[in-house]
Each structure stands twice: as C-alpha cells, then as structure tokens.
Motif scaffolding. Structure first.
Motif, PDB file in Angstrom:
ATOM      1  N   LEU A   1       9.152  -4.695   2.524  1.00 53.58           N
ATOM      2  CA  LEU A   1       9.083  -4.078   3.845  1.00 53.58           C
ATOM      3  C   LEU A   1       7.655  -3.669   4.185  1.00 53.58           C
ATOM      4  O   LEU A   1       6.786  -3.562   3.311  1.00 53.58           O
ATOM      5  CB  LEU A   1      10.001  -2.858   3.906  1.00 53.58           C
ATOM      6  CG  LEU A   1      11.515  -3.120   3.744  1.00 53.58           C
ATOM      7  CD1 LEU A   1      12.279  -1.804   3.859  1.00 53.58           C
ATOM      8  CD2 LEU A   1      12.025  -4.120   4.769  1.00 53.58           C
ATOM      9  N   LYS A   2       7.470  -3.419   5.458  1.00 52.05           N
ATOM     10  CA  LYS A   2       6.161  -3.039   5.999  1.00 52.05           C
ATOM     11  C   LYS A   2       5.480  -1.918   5.204  1.00 52.05           C
ATOM     12  O   LYS A   2       6.110  -0.918   4.873  1.00 52.05           O
ATOM     13  CB  LYS A   2       6.414  -2.541   7.427  1.00 52.05           C
ATOM     14  CG  LYS A   2       5.222  -2.299   8.265  1.00 52.05           C
ATOM     15  CD  LYS A   2       5.737  -1.869   9.631  1.00 52.05           C
ATOM     16  CE  LYS A   2       4.684  -1.977  10.690  1.00 52.05           C
ATOM     17  NZ  LYS A   2       5.335  -2.109  12.014  1.00 52.05           N
ATOM     18  N   CYS A  18       4.466  -1.499   2.143  1.00 55.35           N
ATOM     19  CA  CYS A  18       4.896  -1.108   0.790  1.00 55.35           C
ATOM     20  C   CYS A  18       3.802  -1.346  -0.248  1.00 55.35           C
ATOM     21  O   CYS A  18       3.887  -0.861  -1.383  1.00 55.35           O
ATOM     22  CB  CYS A  18       6.170  -1.857   0.403  1.00 55.35           C
ATOM     23  SG  CYS A  18       5.990  -3.643   0.403  1.00 55.35           S
ATOM     24  N   GLY A  19       2.763  -2.135   0.107  1.00 55.49           N
ATOM     25  CA  GLY A  19       1.659  -2.361  -0.834  1.00 55.49           C
ATOM     26  C   GLY A  19       1.448  -3.817  -1.211  1.00 55.49           C
ATOM     27  O   GLY A  19       0.794  -4.114  -2.205  1.00 55.49           O
ATOM     28  N   LYS A  20       1.954  -4.738  -0.415  1.00 60.03           N
ATOM     29  CA  LYS A  20       1.862  -6.169  -0.752  1.00 60.03           C
ATOM     30  C   LYS A  20       0.414  -6.645  -0.865  1.00 60.03           C
ATOM     31  O   LYS A  20       0.030  -7.303  -1.837  1.00 60.03           O
ATOM     32  CB  LYS A  20       2.612  -7.009   0.314  1.00 60.03           C
ATOM     33  CG  LYS A  20       4.095  -6.696   0.412  1.00 60.03           C
ATOM     34  CD  LYS A  20       4.817  -7.554   1.430  1.00 60.03           C
ATOM     35  CE  LYS A  20       4.443  -7.252   2.875  1.00 60.03           C
ATOM     36  NZ  LYS A  20       4.878  -5.921   3.335  1.00 60.03           N
ATOM     37  N   THR A  21      -0.390  -6.279   0.133  1.00 61.59           N
ATOM     38  CA  THR A  21      -1.786  -6.736   0.116  1.00 61.59           C
ATOM     39  C   THR A  21      -2.549  -6.122  -1.059  1.00 61.59           C
ATOM     40  O   THR A  21      -3.393  -6.781  -1.677  1.00 61.59           O
ATOM     41  CB  THR A  21      -2.479  -6.390   1.450  1.00 61.59           C
ATOM     42  OG1 THR A  21      -1.688  -6.920   2.521  1.00 61.59           O
ATOM     43  CG2 THR A  21      -3.871  -6.986   1.534  1.00 61.59           C
ATOM     44  N   THR A  22      -2.211  -4.875  -1.362  1.00 60.32           N
ATOM     45  CA  THR A  22      -2.849  -4.208  -2.502  1.00 60.32           C
ATOM     46  C   THR A  22      -2.498  -4.930  -3.802  1.00 60.32           C
ATOM     47  O   THR A  22      -3.345  -5.104  -4.677  1.00 60.32           O
ATOM     48  CB  THR A  22      -2.395  -2.737  -2.569  1.00 60.32           C
ATOM     49  OG1 THR A  22      -2.527  -2.155  -1.270  1.00 60.32           O
ATOM     50  CG2 THR A  22      -3.233  -1.943  -3.554  1.00 60.32           C
ATOM     51  N   GLU A  54       1.085 -13.523  -0.115  1.00 56.10           N
ATOM     52  CA  GLU A  54       1.805 -12.452   0.574  1.00 56.10           C
ATOM     53  C   GLU A  54       2.414 -12.984   1.856  1.00 56.10           C
ATOM     54  O   GLU A  54       1.741 -13.688   2.618  1.00 56.10           O
ATOM     55  CB  GLU A  54       0.852 -11.309   0.944  1.00 56.10           C
ATOM     56  CG  GLU A  54       1.542 -10.265   1.824  1.00 56.10           C
ATOM     57  CD  GLU A  54       0.612  -9.204   2.379  1.00 56.10           C
ATOM     58  OE1 GLU A  54      -0.618  -9.329   2.196  1.00 56.10           O
ATOM     59  OE2 GLU A  54       1.110  -8.258   2.996  1.00 56.10           O
ATOM     60  N   ALA A  73       3.157 -11.595   5.085  1.00 58.91           N
ATOM     61  CA  ALA A  73       2.801 -10.342   5.761  1.00 58.91           C
ATOM     62  C   ALA A  73       3.884  -9.947   6.756  1.00 58.91           C
ATOM     63  O   ALA A  73       4.581 -10.794   7.313  1.00 58.91           O
ATOM     64  CB  ALA A  73       1.467 -10.493   6.470  1.00 58.91           C
ATOM     65  N   TRP A  74       4.023  -8.679   6.925  1.00 56.76           N
ATOM     66  CA  TRP A  74       5.014  -8.162   7.871  1.00 56.76           C
ATOM     67  C   TRP A  74       4.541  -8.466   9.292  1.00 56.76           C
ATOM     68  O   TRP A  74       3.424  -8.114   9.656  1.00 56.76           O
ATOM     69  CB  TRP A  74       5.191  -6.659   7.649  1.00 56.76           C
ATOM     70  CG  TRP A  74       6.424  -6.184   8.306  1.00 56.76           C
ATOM     71  CD1 TRP A  74       6.494  -5.571   9.507  1.00 56.76           C
ATOM     72  CD2 TRP A  74       7.754  -6.329   7.823  1.00 56.76           C
ATOM     73  NE1 TRP A  74       7.802  -5.322   9.818  1.00 56.76           N
ATOM     74  CE2 TRP A  74       8.591  -5.781   8.803  1.00 56.76           C
ATOM     75  CE3 TRP A  74       8.325  -6.879   6.679  1.00 56.76           C
ATOM     76  CZ2 TRP A  74       9.978  -5.757   8.663  1.00 56.76           C
ATOM     77  CZ3 TRP A  74       9.698  -6.849   6.542  1.00 56.76           C
ATOM     78  CH2 TRP A  74      10.513  -6.288   7.518  1.00 56.76           C
ATOM     79  N   PHE A 101       5.680   5.423  -3.034  1.00 57.18           N
ATOM     80  CA  PHE A 101       4.609   6.387  -2.748  1.00 57.18           C
ATOM     81  C   PHE A 101       4.743   6.787  -1.290  1.00 57.18           C
ATOM     82  O   PHE A 101       5.371   6.075  -0.503  1.00 57.18           O
ATOM     83  CB  PHE A 101       3.226   5.778  -3.017  1.00 57.18           C
ATOM     84  CG  PHE A 101       2.839   4.687  -2.056  1.00 57.18           C
ATOM     85  CD1 PHE A 101       3.254   3.373  -2.257  1.00 57.18           C
ATOM     86  CD2 PHE A 101       2.079   4.967  -0.919  1.00 57.18           C
ATOM     87  CE1 PHE A 101       2.916   2.364  -1.369  1.00 57.18           C
ATOM     88  CE2 PHE A 101       1.738   3.957  -0.019  1.00 57.18           C
ATOM     89  CZ  PHE A 101       2.158   2.654  -0.251  1.00 57.18           C
ATOM     90  N   ASN A 136       3.649   6.960   2.231  1.00 51.37           N
ATOM     91  CA  ASN A 136       2.719   6.323   3.157  1.00 51.37           C
ATOM     92  C   ASN A 136       2.848   7.027   4.507  1.00 51.37           C
ATOM     93  O   ASN A 136       3.769   6.754   5.273  1.00 51.37           O
ATOM     94  CB  ASN A 136       3.046   4.832   3.283  1.00 51.37           C
ATOM     95  CG  ASN A 136       2.002   4.084   4.090  1.00 51.37           C
ATOM     96  OD1 ASN A 136       1.291   4.687   4.891  1.00 51.37           O
ATOM     97  ND2 ASN A 136       1.921   2.785   3.901  1.00 51.37           N
ATOM     98  N   THR A 177       4.409   2.908  -7.315  1.00 41.99           N
ATOM     99  CA  THR A 177       4.666   4.341  -7.483  1.00 41.99           C
ATOM    100  C   THR A 177       3.448   5.167  -7.087  1.00 41.99           C
ATOM    101  O   THR A 177       2.347   4.644  -6.945  1.00 41.99           O
ATOM    102  CB  THR A 177       5.015   4.657  -8.955  1.00 41.99           C
ATOM    103  OG1 THR A 177       3.932   4.228  -9.779  1.00 41.99           O
ATOM    104  CG2 THR A 177       6.275   3.938  -9.391  1.00 41.99           C
ATOM    105  N   PRO A 211       1.514   2.391 -10.202  1.00 42.63           N
ATOM    106  CA  PRO A 211       0.825   2.634  -8.933  1.00 42.63           C
ATOM    107  C   PRO A 211      -0.156   1.489  -8.669  1.00 42.63           C
ATOM    108  O   PRO A 211      -1.045   1.236  -9.480  1.00 42.63           O
ATOM    109  CB  PRO A 211       0.065   3.948  -9.170  1.00 42.63           C
ATOM    110  CG  PRO A 211       0.415   4.401 -10.544  1.00 42.63           C
ATOM    111  CD  PRO A 211       1.032   3.274 -11.279  1.00 42.63           C
ATOM    112  N   PHE A 212       0.002   0.822  -7.553  1.00 38.91           N
ATOM    113  CA  PHE A 212      -0.839  -0.339  -7.260  1.00 38.91           C
ATOM    114  C   PHE A 212      -2.310   0.055  -7.120  1.00 38.91           C
ATOM    115  O   PHE A 212      -3.192  -0.723  -7.441  1.00 38.91           O
ATOM    116  CB  PHE A 212      -0.377  -1.044  -5.970  1.00 38.91           C
ATOM    117  CG  PHE A 212       0.945  -1.754  -6.098  1.00 38.91           C
ATOM    118  CD1 PHE A 212       1.728  -1.640  -7.240  1.00 38.91           C
ATOM    119  CD2 PHE A 212       1.406  -2.563  -5.067  1.00 38.91           C
ATOM    120  CE1 PHE A 212       2.947  -2.296  -7.354  1.00 38.91           C
ATOM    121  CE2 PHE A 212       2.619  -3.230  -5.169  1.00 38.91           C
ATOM    122  CZ  PHE A 212       3.386  -3.084  -6.301  1.00 38.91           C
ATOM    123  N   VAL A 213      -2.553   1.268  -6.598  1.00 43.81           N
ATOM    124  CA  VAL A 213      -3.962   1.669  -6.433  1.00 43.81           C
ATOM    125  C   VAL A 213      -4.668   1.747  -7.792  1.00 43.81           C
ATOM    126  O   VAL A 213      -5.820   1.346  -7.931  1.00 43.81           O
ATOM    127  CB  VAL A 213      -4.126   3.003  -5.658  1.00 43.81           C
ATOM    128  CG1 VAL A 213      -3.936   2.791  -4.176  1.00 43.81           C
ATOM    129  CG2 VAL A 213      -3.187   4.071  -6.167  1.00 43.81           C
TER     130      VAL A 213
END
Ligand SMILES: Nc1nc2c(ncn2[C@@H]2O[C@H](COP(=O)(O)OP(=O)(O)OP(=O)(O)O)[C@@H](O)[C@H]2O)c(=O)[nH]1
Ligand SMILES: [Mg+2]
Length: 336
Positions: free
Chosen positions: A8-9, A11-15, A60, A62-63, A93, A95, A186, A210-212
């Motif tokens: 979903l929009k 959520c961190g796909k690009t990250t 990805e 993208a949304w 997380f 957003n 997360t 956590p993707f970050v």
C-alpha cells in the motif's frame, strides 16, 4: 529472476529498493546481488580477476494516482502482473503523511482481498468471452478449479496444479498465483507485535526490520555490513536476508565455480542435475558434458585447498544425473 516490490501507499517500497540496491539502483528498479558470504570467502582465497554474484532484479510497482476513469486500487492491480515473486511490504512505522494508524495485518488483508477479487473477475470475464475466445474443456476445468479456490478465499499459489494446468493458468497472470514474502517495515528501536500478523500471513514467511536502518547499513562496505546490521538488531544486511528468503521461496540454490579468472555463484533450481547445471553456464558445456568434479563449499573450507580435498576424499567425480546441492563447488569436464 525478477521480484516485484508491492504494498500500500507509503509503506516503504522505494526505501526497500534503495536498501537492496546497495548504491546500484535507479529509483524503482535495482539489480540485487544475492548476498552470499561463500562467494566473498572464495574470492578472498582465489583472488580472481572477477567476482560475480548471483543476481536478482527487483522492481517497485509504485502506488498510482487515481484517474477520472479508475481509482487508485484498480490502477495498482492492473500494474502488478509479472514477476516471479512479490516482496509484499507492510507498514509498521508511523508515517504522519498518511494519517493512518499502524495496522499491518489489516493492510495485508485488504490487499489479499483485492487480489482475490481481481482474479475472480478475470475468470468471470474469461467465461463471458467464450464465444469470442473459446476455451478447451481442460481450460474450462482449470478455470473452474481456480474459481472454486478463490471463492473459498484460497489464493491460487496454494492450489496444487499439475504441469499442464499450471502453464495454462499462468497465461492469465493471476495475482494470487505469485508467491509472496512479507517484509514488515518496523519503527527503528520500537517493539513490534508479530502475533497479529501471523494469522493473516497464512503461511507466508515474514521478515521484519526497519527499512531506514537497513538503508544505512546498505551504504557500508560488504565487510562492515554484517557487523553494523547486528549492532542495530537487524537480521542481517537487507540484500542478504531478502534474497535468501526469496531463493528459498522459489526453490533456488546456488552452485559455485572458482578459479584465477572468476569466482562465481550460479542460481539453479533445487533438483537440477549436474548436466542441467552445466547448461546454466553454457549450452556447449551441457551438450559436451563428460563429468562434474565436485567439492562442497564447507568441505573445501575445512580442507583449505583442492589438493587437501583430494587427499582427504572430499573431492568427488559425479555423472550427469548427480543432483547438485546448494554450495557445491563444481568444475565441469566437457568436450566440444
Ligand atoms: N520512520 C520511518 N520512516 C520511513 C521508514 N521507511 C520509509 N520511511 C519514510 O516513509 C515515506 C514513504 O517511504 P517510501 O519508501 O517512499 O514508500 P513507498 O511505499 O515507496 O511509497 P509510494 O511509492 O508513494 O507508495 C518516506 O518519507 C520514507 O522516508 C521507516 O522504516 N521508518
Ligand atoms: Mg515509492
């Protein structure tokens, strides 16, 4: 091999694409090196001119923005077809831009529901169109079987089709047919409750980090990555953890080739023979196959050299029907 990153929009796909790309990516697409510490260790020993990892393409989806004709979800589903596996990202997380609470299990159920409906509609359309696009009896039976599963809320990836049925069904590019890995994004440093997601996951493997943080780790050199991942409490560098899970999901393994020119990992399917593995390198080697000289990576590392492997009987000569194991180091003998 191609994986699609979905979810979903926001959520961190690009990250995730960026974390997997380790600096080699380009926004929505990346070529991921299958994290394989064996390749690195062999490369350190042989000091070859070239070191080649198995690769995995990720893309990805993208949304999209809604248009006058179609809502966001409809456009998204239309864009999803293709890819061998979905890396399904779930947001755990906060957003603030989305202004929605953290509810990965519900998010998963939402997309699962949309996928089932999408596939069901596709089947209904195929039945409606039979006058224009006739279906064989076998085809009708296969689609009816799909319909029955979907109506019972069973995704098609769980249905045991035989070979012919499967290739027919594949032609429809059903969304629920594609295997999925769930990857939970997360909040760094926060606790995360896995239990709520487990029942919604219905057997799909769940990875969570956590993707970050994974992105930070991916910017380091390969030597530092494992250490920093551990310090941050990650299961490992993202490229390693995700590709290994994807390989497992798809039934892929790697065999290895070594030498002063190149150390390389070759992905093949579990259950492939030495001769088929030779074909992964070159069709000439498959055609002219004589034998495979095999040492398993673990044995090789224990012995420290091919010479000691020979002396200790760790070195095997195998024929064309030998079933290749993950981590086999193979030298093919062939004539052309
Ligand atoms: N706090 C926090 N923020 C994150 C994390 N991952 C991503 N973000 C932020 O969340 C926002 C959305 O992340 P993206 O990676 O762009 O998400 P996306 O799924 O690609 O978004 P769309 O393509 O718009 O659907 C960005 O501002 C990220 O910096 C995370 O693990 N923690
Ligand atoms: Mg994005």
């Amino acid at each position: 091999m191609e994986a699609r990153i979905i979810g979903l929009k926001g959520c961190g796909k690009t990250t995730l694409v960026a974390a997997l790309a380790e600096g080699r990516g380009d926004g929505h697409i990346a070529t991921v090196h299958v994290g394989d510490s064996r390749v690195r260790a062999l490369s350190d020993m042989f000091q070859p001119k070239k070191t080649t990892f198995a690769e995995f393409k990720v893309r990805e989806v993208a949304w999209p923005e809604a248009s006058a004709r179609k809502g966001e979800m409809e456009r998204y589903l239309d864009a999803l077809a293709g890819g061998h596996v979905y890396l399904h990202v779930l947001r755990a997380f906060d957003n603030p831009i989305l202004g929605e609470s953290i509810q990965p299990a519900q998010d998963l159920e939402e997309l699962d529901r949309e996928f089932l409906l999408f596939d069901l509609i596709r089947i209904e359309r195929a039945f409606e169109r039979v006058k224009k696009a006739p279906l064989s009896d076998a085809g009708k039976a296969a689609l009816a079987r799909c319909q029955e599963a979907l109506e019972a809320e069973r995704p098609l990836r769980e249905v045991a089709f035989d070979g012919d049925q499967l290739s027919f069904v594949r032609g429809y590019q059903f969304l629920t047919l594609v295997p999925q890995l769930l990857i939970v994004n997360t909040e760094a440093g926060a606790e995360w409750d896995r239990s709520a997601l487990e029942s919604a996951a219905a057997g799909r493997e769940i990875l969570a980090f956590p993707f970050v943080d994974a992105l930070e780790v991916s910017r380091l050199s390969p030597d530092e990555q494992a250490e920093f991942a551990e310090a941050l409490g990650l299961p490992g560098p993202a490229a390693e953890v995700v590709t290994q899970a994807a390989f497992k999901e798809l039934g892929l393994i790697s065999f290895l080739t070594t030498g002063s020119d190149e150390v390389r990992a070759w992905p093949i399917h579990l259950g492939e023979t030495a001769r088929e593995a030779a074909g992964a390198i070159h069709s000439d080697i498959e055609r002219g196959f004589i034998r495979a000289e095999v040492v398993h990576y673990d044995e090789f590392m224990r012995c420290g050299s091919m010479k000691v492997c020979r002396e200790q009987g760790a070195f095997r000569v195998e024929g064309k029907d030998y079933l290749v194991a993950d981590g086999d180091i193979i030298n093919f003998r062939f004539n052309v």
